[in-house]
Design a protein around this motif. Structure first.
Motif, short mmCIF file in Angstrom:
data_model
loop_
_atom_site.label_atom_id
_atom_site.label_comp_id
_atom_site.label_asym_id
_atom_site.label_seq_id
_atom_site.Cartn_x
_atom_site.Cartn_y
_atom_site.Cartn_z
N SER A 1 18.75 13.73 -6.78
CA SER A 1 19.97 14.43 -6.33
C SER A 1 21.17 13.99 -7.16
O SER A 1 22.02 14.83 -7.51
CB SER A 1 20.21 14.22 -4.83
N LYS A 2 21.22 12.71 -7.52
CA LYS A 2 22.38 12.27 -8.31
C LYS A 2 22.31 12.81 -9.74
O LYS A 2 23.33 13.13 -10.36
CB LYS A 2 22.50 10.75 -8.30
N ALA A 3 21.09 12.92 -10.25
CA ALA A 3 20.94 13.50 -11.59
C ALA A 3 21.38 14.96 -11.58
O ALA A 3 22.09 15.43 -12.49
CB ALA A 3 19.49 13.38 -12.05
N GLY B 1 13.60 -0.15 6.94
CA GLY B 1 13.90 1.13 6.28
C GLY B 1 14.08 2.27 7.26
O GLY B 1 14.35 2.05 8.46
N ASP B 2 13.91 3.48 6.76
CA ASP B 2 14.16 4.68 7.58
C ASP B 2 13.32 4.71 8.84
O ASP B 2 13.73 5.27 9.86
CB ASP B 2 13.85 5.94 6.76
N VAL B 3 12.12 4.12 8.78
CA VAL B 3 11.24 4.16 9.95
C VAL B 3 11.77 3.22 11.06
O VAL B 3 11.45 3.39 12.23
CB VAL B 3 9.78 3.80 9.55
N ILE C 1 0.85 -1.20 0.00
CA ILE C 1 0.00 0.00 0.00
C ILE C 1 0.88 1.25 0.00
O ILE C 1 1.78 1.37 0.85
CB ILE C 1 -0.90 0.02 1.25
N GLU C 2 0.63 2.14 -0.94
CA GLU C 2 1.42 3.37 -1.03
C GLU C 2 0.49 4.57 -1.12
O GLU C 2 -0.37 4.64 -2.01
CB GLU C 2 2.37 3.30 -2.24
N ALA C 3 0.72 5.52 -0.22
CA ALA C 3 -0.13 6.72 -0.21
C ALA C 3 0.33 7.74 -1.24
O ALA C 3 -0.47 8.50 -1.78
CB ALA C 3 -0.10 7.35 1.18
#
Ligand SMILES: Cc1cc2nc3c(=O)[nH]c(=O)nc-3n(C[C@H](O)[C@H](O)[C@H](O)COP(=O)(O)OP(=O)(O)OC[C@H]3O[C@@H](n4cnc5c(N)ncnc54)[C@H](O)[C@@H]3O)c2cc1C
Length: 736
Positions: free
Chosen positions: A281-283, A544-546, A264-266
């Motif tokens: 950012s790399k681009a 992940g980050d969470v 599920i992705e909001a």
């Protein structure tokens, strides 16, 4: 000095023990011979006999001398079961604690210093569950008593805990041995005491705490769930909340092993990395680099020119790059892989039910055996007075905000001296902005060694960035239409005028608004989990980050494997997440990449290390490319070929580092890197050269001195050396 005196006293006591042949009396034979006399003595003066026995026992155990088991038998034989158990129980615990304290006093600091980070996991385990481990060890007498005393002394367990756990844990064994002592006359050899039946009962005793532990864990888990109604059946094996790196990889693994999984992705598929982080950012950094090449084209034989930057097209390229990579993370791809993908906001209703508020309206609820929370992190916005009045950007908003601009903001303030702030400062400076990077700490990239921070600062300053370290942002002000950031440095205020301000002062885990509070799942800066990434509810995991502690795409997907496998197969086998070799890179020019320890961390942790360096200005390929700046720094265990950490500053440092990541992961040292053929001329040769520097520093000087003599002898002694050569050839060992 104190330590030396203490060691001397121990040595004297040990010599006395051997000198007076005390061990001779502490054998089964010795005890049996003296049994009648000892009993008579005890009857004549019970207090004196008890005190003498008590002190002798402490003496033997405190010095870790052999004979404690024999003395326990003596206790039973002379003082009976009750008296023997009381005396032995206290004397053995006091003696064990003295041995524990002695080991701690003499050895702990040096052992911790020597093995440093290798002991970290053990130390943490002992801090958390030391009492439990010790109790198990005490119950199982197959582990030598004195070894436990000495080893525990090297760990961080508290003395009080050691004492009482030892006393309680050894009680059962003490009773068995003292009881055996009361039957001393019947025991012919020590094997009679350690009969299979007796050993089996000890084994049961040893298993007892483990069984008790499993039982307690099960009870705890049930308790967590008791206020929720468990569904009778589940719609899904796994529901994953969030389709960033962690969520995508979790769902991928689940579908690969044929689990029924919903993702599920909001917001946007691909999460931060694809849409707001690594990819854009790399681009952008690449466009900045091209602009920089054009500015310095003279160095390569071209006419110096200043780049005509079409900023709108630069930003368009950034969005084109995102669009090209997006199919890798798309709904279509994941649907084809067997993942059900839903666009909407998820919320945990209970430990097994997830409610989805669909982006196109309506809500549904899904029941699931397991959940993985992969909701990521968002930029932290500091509570700076006036900030929202002047307006600010973050990594979430800048890509859209700048997309419609023909020129980069003329005056740009970047708040924050971490990797994201540093990358953005350099890139926007190269693309035409005048950039002020504001960092309140003493240096940028503060997790790196100070020389690395200094190299980074110099690189940014060469590109025109005003790097303001030690500058505290105080407030934002509006003056008519003009915007200012007020900073303080050395007690003086300074006003920085800007057209745009980017907040890059860190990212905080997304913890609110999707049910963690209602379910009572503990959080700190991230969701609190155990080493299996399991939250308070053993069927709810995070990645992940969470979950922290790192905030990288590669650590998010690394954790995703553990979260997915543990959530789907945890009842059979669970895996502890392994953080032993985590690399990362800051993509400024020159890149800064690191794996393992740097000097700063080694010093903080009190870990001894040696440093070997190689400067990129000596590397043929770097010279040919005009990128001969930066260095490689390798930290090794002093005198040993074991890599503790590597920092590389230079062109493509992140790519070069991987050879060391592999080496560290698989326990390979610098000798192995040195003996590996590296293509000439490549940047990767730097890895081999730094290994060569280490080898030179550890060359066996004595052997080399002998070799020198051998060669000079060969030069001088024409007859002797030809004779030797002829002999070698005759024996068949010479050239063929
Ligand atoms: C500017 C910048 C540059 C970076 N550069 C690098 C780099 O070079 N290398 C690197 O390794 N890392 C880099 N990172 C970090 C990297 O982007 C993150 O570590 C990575 O994206 C974390 O992935 P994740 O899956 O944990 O979270 P995210 O990618 O943030 O994904 C979480 C997703 O969950 C969704 N979500 C949240 N709540 C809900 C809900 N209730 N219901 C449904 N969906 C929800 C969000 O919309 C989001 O899409 C950079 C970050 C930034 C900001």
């Amino acid at each position: 000095m104190k330590k030396r005196v203490f060691i001397l006293l121990i040595a004297i006591a040990l010599s006395a023990y051997w000198f007076f042949d005390i061990d001779h009396y502490l054998t089964l034979e010795g005890i049996k011979n003296a049994q009648a006399d000892l009993k008579t003595w005890r009857q004549a003066s019970p207090l004196l006999a008890g005190a003498a026995f008590f002190c002798s026992y402490i003496f033997v155990t405190a010095l870790s001398l052999p004979g404690a088991a024999a003395l326990t038998l003596v206790g039973g034989a002379i003082f009976g079961i009750l008296g023997g158990v009381i005396l032995v129980s206290f004397a053995s615990t006091i003696g064990a604690t003295l041995a524990f304290l002695a080991a701690r006093f003499i050895l702990r600091d040096s052992v911790q210093r020597r093995f440093g980070n290798r002991l970290e996991a053990i130390n943490k385990g002992v801090e958390r569950e030391g009492a439990f481990y010790l109790f198990t060890l005490r119950l199982v007498p197959v582990f030598p008593f004195f070894v436990i005393n000495l080893l525990m002394g090297l760990t961080p367990i508290r003395t009080r805990t050691f004492y009482w756990v030892s006393q309680v844990g050894m009680l059962a064994g003490t009773i068995v041995y003292v009881n055996a002592g009361t039957q001393l006359a019947a025991i012919e050899t020590t094997a009679d005491i350690l009969s299979p039946a007796l050993l089996a009962s000890f084994a049961v005793l040893g298993l007892f705490p483990l069984l008790a532990r499993t039982f307690i864990d099960r009870m705890k888990k049930r308790q967590v769930y008791c206020k929720w109604q468990r569904p009778n059946h589940f719609d899904r094996n796994l529901v994953v909340i969030g389709a960033g790196a962690a969520g995508l990889v979790s769902a991928y693994i689940a579908s690969a092993v044929k689990a029924k999984v919903t993702l599920i992705e909001a917001g946007k598929m691909g999460g931060d990395c694809l849409n707001y982080g690594c990819v854009p950012s790399k681009a952008l950094i690449k466009s900045g680099k091209i602009a920089n090449y054009i500015r310095h084209a003279k160095a390569y034989g071209f006419e110096t020119t200043s780049p005509a930057i079409h900023f709108r097209e630069v930003m368009q390229r950034v969005h084109d790059v995102i669009a090209r990579i997006a199919p890798h993370d798309s709904v279509e791809r994941y649907t084809d892989l067997g993942v059900e993908v839903l666009a909407g906001r998820a919320r945990l209703v209970d430990p097994w039910t997830v409610e989805i508020e669909h982006n196109d309206g309506g809500t549904t609820r899904l029941t699931t055996r397991s959940v993985i929370i992969a909701t990521g992190a968002r930029p932290f916005v500091p509570p700076l007075p006036g900030l929202s009045d002047v307006g600010y950007l973050t990594s979430d908003t800048l890509w859209e905000a700048f997309a419609g601009m023909d020129e980069a903001p003329q005056r740009l303030v970047v708040l924050g001296g971490g990797p994201i702030g540093t990358e953005l400062s350099q890139a926007f400076s190269r693309l035409g902005s005048e950039v002020w990077q504001v960092e309140k700490g003493a240096r940028i990239l503060s997790r790196e060694d100070s020389e690395v921070s200094e190299l980074a600062k110099q690189a940014l300053e060469q590109d025109g960035v005003h790097v303001l370290t030690g500058h505290q942002a105080l407030r934002c002000e509006m003056d008519n239409e003009r915007k200012f950031l007020v900073v303080e440095h050395d007690g003086r205020e300074q006003r920085l005028e800007f057209d745009a301000l980017i907040c890059a002062v860190g990212r905080v885990a997304r913890l609110e608004g999707y049910g963690l509070e209602e379910l009572g799942i503990p959080t700190d800066r991230t969701v609190t989990t155990n080493e299996y990434l399991e939250t308070l509810y053993p069927n709810i995991y995070t990645a992940g980050d969470v979950a922290g502690p790192f905030q990288f795409t590669h650590t998010a997907s690394h954790q995703a494997w553990y979260a997915a496998v543990n959530s789907l197969f945890g009842e059979w086998r669970k895996f502890k997440v392994n953080y032993s070799v985590i690399p990362w890179s800051t993509f400024i020019d020159p890149e800064v990449a690191r794996v393992g320890l740097n000097e700063l961390e080694a010093q903080e942790k009190g870990i001894a290390y040696e440093v070997t360096r190689f400067g990129m200005d000596d590397l043929d390929r770097a010279i040919a490319d005009g990128t001969d700046h930066g260095c490689i720094k390798v930290l090794t265990v002093p005198g040993k070929d074991r890599i503790l950490g590597v920092t590389i500053v230079g062109e493509h440092a992140g790519d070069l580092l991987i050879e060391f990541v592999l080496a560290m992961k698989h326990g390979l040292g610098l000798n192995k890197i040195l003996s590996t053929i590296h293509i000439y001329p490549t940047l990767a040769e730097a890895n081999k050269y730094v290994a060569g520097e280490w080898k030179k520093a550890h060359a066996p000087q004595k052997v080399l001195a002998w070799l020198g003599k051998y060669h000079s002898w060969k030069r001088k002694g024409g007859f002797l050396s030809s004779l030797l050569l002829s002999v070698v050839v005759l024996l068949g060992g010479g050239p063929k």
